[in-house]
Design an enzyme around this catalytic site. Sequence first.
Site, PDB file in Angstrom:
ATOM      1  N   CYS A 216     -11.103  14.605   4.110  1.00 20.59           N
ATOM      2  CA  CYS A 216     -12.197  13.742   4.575  1.00 20.59           C
ATOM      3  C   CYS A 216     -12.098  13.640   6.100  1.00 20.59           C
ATOM      4  CB  CYS A 216     -12.095  12.359   3.931  1.00 20.59           C
ATOM      5  SG  CYS A 216     -12.078  12.425   2.118  1.00 20.59           S
TER       6      CYS A 216
ATOM      7  N   CYS B  96     -10.577  10.513   8.060  1.00 19.26           N
ATOM      8  CA  CYS B  96      -9.280   9.972   7.641  1.00 19.26           C
ATOM      9  C   CYS B  96      -8.162  10.788   8.280  1.00 19.26           C
ATOM     10  CB  CYS B  96      -9.171  10.017   6.122  1.00 19.26           C
ATOM     11  SG  CYS B  96      -7.558   9.505   5.497  1.00 19.26           S
TER      12      CYS B  96
ATOM     13  N   CYS C  20       0.873  -1.168   0.000  1.00 23.70           N
ATOM     14  CA  CYS C  20       0.000   0.000   0.000  1.00 23.70           C
ATOM     15  C   CYS C  20       0.914   1.222   0.000  1.00 23.70           C
ATOM     16  CB  CYS C  20      -0.878  -0.046   1.247  1.00 23.70           C
ATOM     17  SG  CYS C  20      -1.953   1.389   1.431  1.00 23.70           S
TER      18      CYS C  20
ATOM     19  N   CYS D 166      -2.458  15.004   2.414  1.00 21.18           N
ATOM     20  CA  CYS D 166      -3.560  14.910   1.462  1.00 21.18           C
ATOM     21  C   CYS D 166      -4.392  16.173   1.580  1.00 21.18           C
ATOM     22  CB  CYS D 166      -4.433  13.686   1.770  1.00 21.18           C
ATOM     23  SG  CYS D 166      -5.756  13.413   0.557  1.00 21.18           S
TER      24      CYS D 166
HETATM   25  N1  SAH Z   1      -7.376   9.397  -1.413  1.00 21.53           N
HETATM   26  C1  SAH Z   1      -7.634   8.096  -1.963  1.00 21.53           C
HETATM   27  C2  SAH Z   1      -6.620   7.103  -1.520  1.00 21.53           C
HETATM   28  C3  SAH Z   1      -6.660   6.759  -0.053  1.00 21.53           C
HETATM   29  S1  SAH Z   1      -7.258   5.159   0.011  1.00 21.53           S
HETATM   30  C4  SAH Z   1      -9.044   7.670  -1.611  1.00 21.53           C
HETATM   31  O1  SAH Z   1      -9.639   8.313  -0.776  1.00 21.53           O
HETATM   32  O2  SAH Z   1      -9.538   6.744  -2.210  1.00 21.53           O
HETATM   33  C5  SAH Z   1      -7.693   4.924   1.603  1.00 21.53           C
HETATM   34  C6  SAH Z   1      -9.068   4.290   1.713  1.00 21.53           C
HETATM   35  O3  SAH Z   1      -9.359   4.172   3.090  1.00 21.53           O
HETATM   36  C7  SAH Z   1     -10.117   5.183   1.117  1.00 21.53           C
HETATM   37  O4  SAH Z   1     -11.188   4.435   0.630  1.00 21.53           O
HETATM   38  C8  SAH Z   1     -10.514   5.983   2.329  1.00 21.53           C
HETATM   39  O5  SAH Z   1     -11.734   6.608   2.196  1.00 21.53           O
HETATM   40  C9  SAH Z   1     -10.514   4.889   3.379  1.00 21.53           C
HETATM   41  N2  SAH Z   1     -10.417   5.418   4.740  1.00 21.53           N
HETATM   42  C10 SAH Z   1      -9.966   6.625   5.115  1.00 21.53           C
HETATM   43  N3  SAH Z   1     -10.044   6.763   6.457  1.00 21.53           N
HETATM   44  C11 SAH Z   1     -10.553   5.619   6.922  1.00 21.53           C
HETATM   45  C12 SAH Z   1     -10.840   5.145   8.230  1.00 21.53           C
HETATM   46  N4  SAH Z   1     -10.629   5.892   9.302  1.00 21.53           N
HETATM   47  N5  SAH Z   1     -11.339   3.893   8.353  1.00 21.53           N
HETATM   48  C13 SAH Z   1     -11.542   3.126   7.263  1.00 21.53           C
HETATM   49  N6  SAH Z   1     -11.268   3.510   6.012  1.00 21.53           N
HETATM   50  C14 SAH Z   1     -10.794   4.755   5.839  1.00 21.53           C
END
Ligand code: SAH
Length: 391
Positions: free
Chosen positions: A137, A140, A126, A133
Site C-alpha cells: 500500500c 504505508c 499493537c 509486508c
Molecule cells: N495489513 C493490515 C494490518 C496493518 S493495520 C491492514 O492493512 O489492515 C494498519 C492500519 O493502518 C491499516 O488500516 C492501514 O491501512 C493503516 N495505515 C497504513 N498506513 C497509514 C498511514 N500512513 N496513516 C494512517 N493509517 C495508515
Amino acid sequence: MPLVLASPRPAGSRPSGGRERPPRHLADLPLAERRAVVAGLGEPPFRASQLSRHFFGRYTDRPEEMSDLPLAAREPLTQALLPRLLTPERELACDGGTTRKTLWRTFDGALVESVLMRYPDRVTMCVSSQAGCGMACPFCATGQAGLTRNLSTAEIVAQVVAGARLLAGGQVPGGPGRVSNVVFMGMGEPLANYASVLAAVRRLTDPVPEGMGISQRSVTVSTVGLVPAITRLAAERLSVTLAVSLHAPDDELRDTLVPVNRRWKVAEVLDAAWGYAATTGRRVSIEYALIRDINDHAWRADLLGSLLASRLAHVNLIPLNPTPGSRWTASLPAVQDEFVARIASHGVPVTVRDTRGQEIDGACGQLAASVAPEDRPGRRVGAARRTLPLA
Ligand code: SAH
C-alpha cells in the site's frame, strides 16, 4: 523483556528469508503438545503447566524466577520450551511514557516493531504479524520495503507478553496494569500469515495455563481484505473483531491505494465482511485513512455511507500519518469534519482514531523497523521523543 546481549547471529547479518524456522517455543504449541515435549525430557507432564503459568501468567522465561521447579530441571525445560525469541533493539516512548514502541530483533536478524498504548481505561498492544509486508500500500511505510518473512506464533505472542511484563512490573506510568486489548495492526498482513496468527489469537485468548487469558472480544485482526481468509476466519467462530482497511469505496481508487484490490474488489471484500459479521455477531470495523485530496471527497463519503448503511459496521477514520518519501498528508480539518458528517448522515457509526505515537514513528502505517530512524536526513526529532534504556 530483559535484554539479552548475545544473539545467535551477529547483529546486521541477513535475515534468513524464511528458510530457517524460529526456535520452538511453548507458545507455538497447545498445552497437550507442551506436555509431550516435557515428558520427552523425562520430566512429569504437569511441568508443562508450570512453565506455561510462568510465561503466560507471570510473563517470565527466566529459570531463576521459577522457584516451583526443581533446580536441575529449570535449565533444560526453559531451553526446550522458552527460548528467548525477541531481543529489544531500541525502545522509544512518548505521551509521558504511556506510548512505547519497541524495535525487536528476531533470531535470524529480522526486525519487527510493537507498540504499547496505555489509555485511562485500557492498555492496547499493537503487534506485528510479519517482518515487513507484501501488500505494497503506497501510503504505508511498512509496505515500502516488502516482506521479509512471516512471524511464528510465539514471536507474535512474545510481543504481548513483553508488554504485559512491563505493565505488571509497574514500568509504565499509571501503576501496575495488564494488557487488555491486542490489535494486529503492526507490521504485516495478518491474514497472509493465517496459521500463525490464528494460533496466536488462541494463545492470547485461551485461559492460563493454555494461554494468556485476554478476552477474544478485545482482540482485533486487521486486514487489507484477503477474501478467502476472511471467510475462513469467520468459520473459526471466534469473537474477535475484524477490521477491514478499506480506504476507498470505489475500485478505481482502491486499486491504487490497496493494490490487492485488483484481486478482490470492494464489493467482494464487503460481502466477506458482512459474512463475518453474520457468523460472529461482531460489528466490523472499516478502516479509512483520510488522505488530503486523494480519498477525502464528499462524494466518496456518501458512497461509503451508502455501502455501509444498515450493516453491522463502524467506520474508523485515521488521519493520514506522514511516512518518509510520501507527499501525501492528512485531510484539512474542515474536510475531515464534512467526511464524518456525511457518513453519519447515513446512520453509520463513525469515529476518528486518536493517532498515538506519531512522534516516535509508532502510529498506523509508520512502522518500518529501521535501526536508526533518528539518523534519517531531514527528520525533526520531536521534543517528546525519548529513547529509553533497555531493561
Ligand atoms: N495489513 C493490515 C494490518 C496493518 S493495520 C491492514 O492493512 O489492515 C494498519 C492500519 O493502518 C491499516 O488500516 C492501514 O491501512 C493503516 N495505515 C497504513 N498506513 C497509514 C498511514 N500512513 N496513516 C494512517 N493509517 C495508515
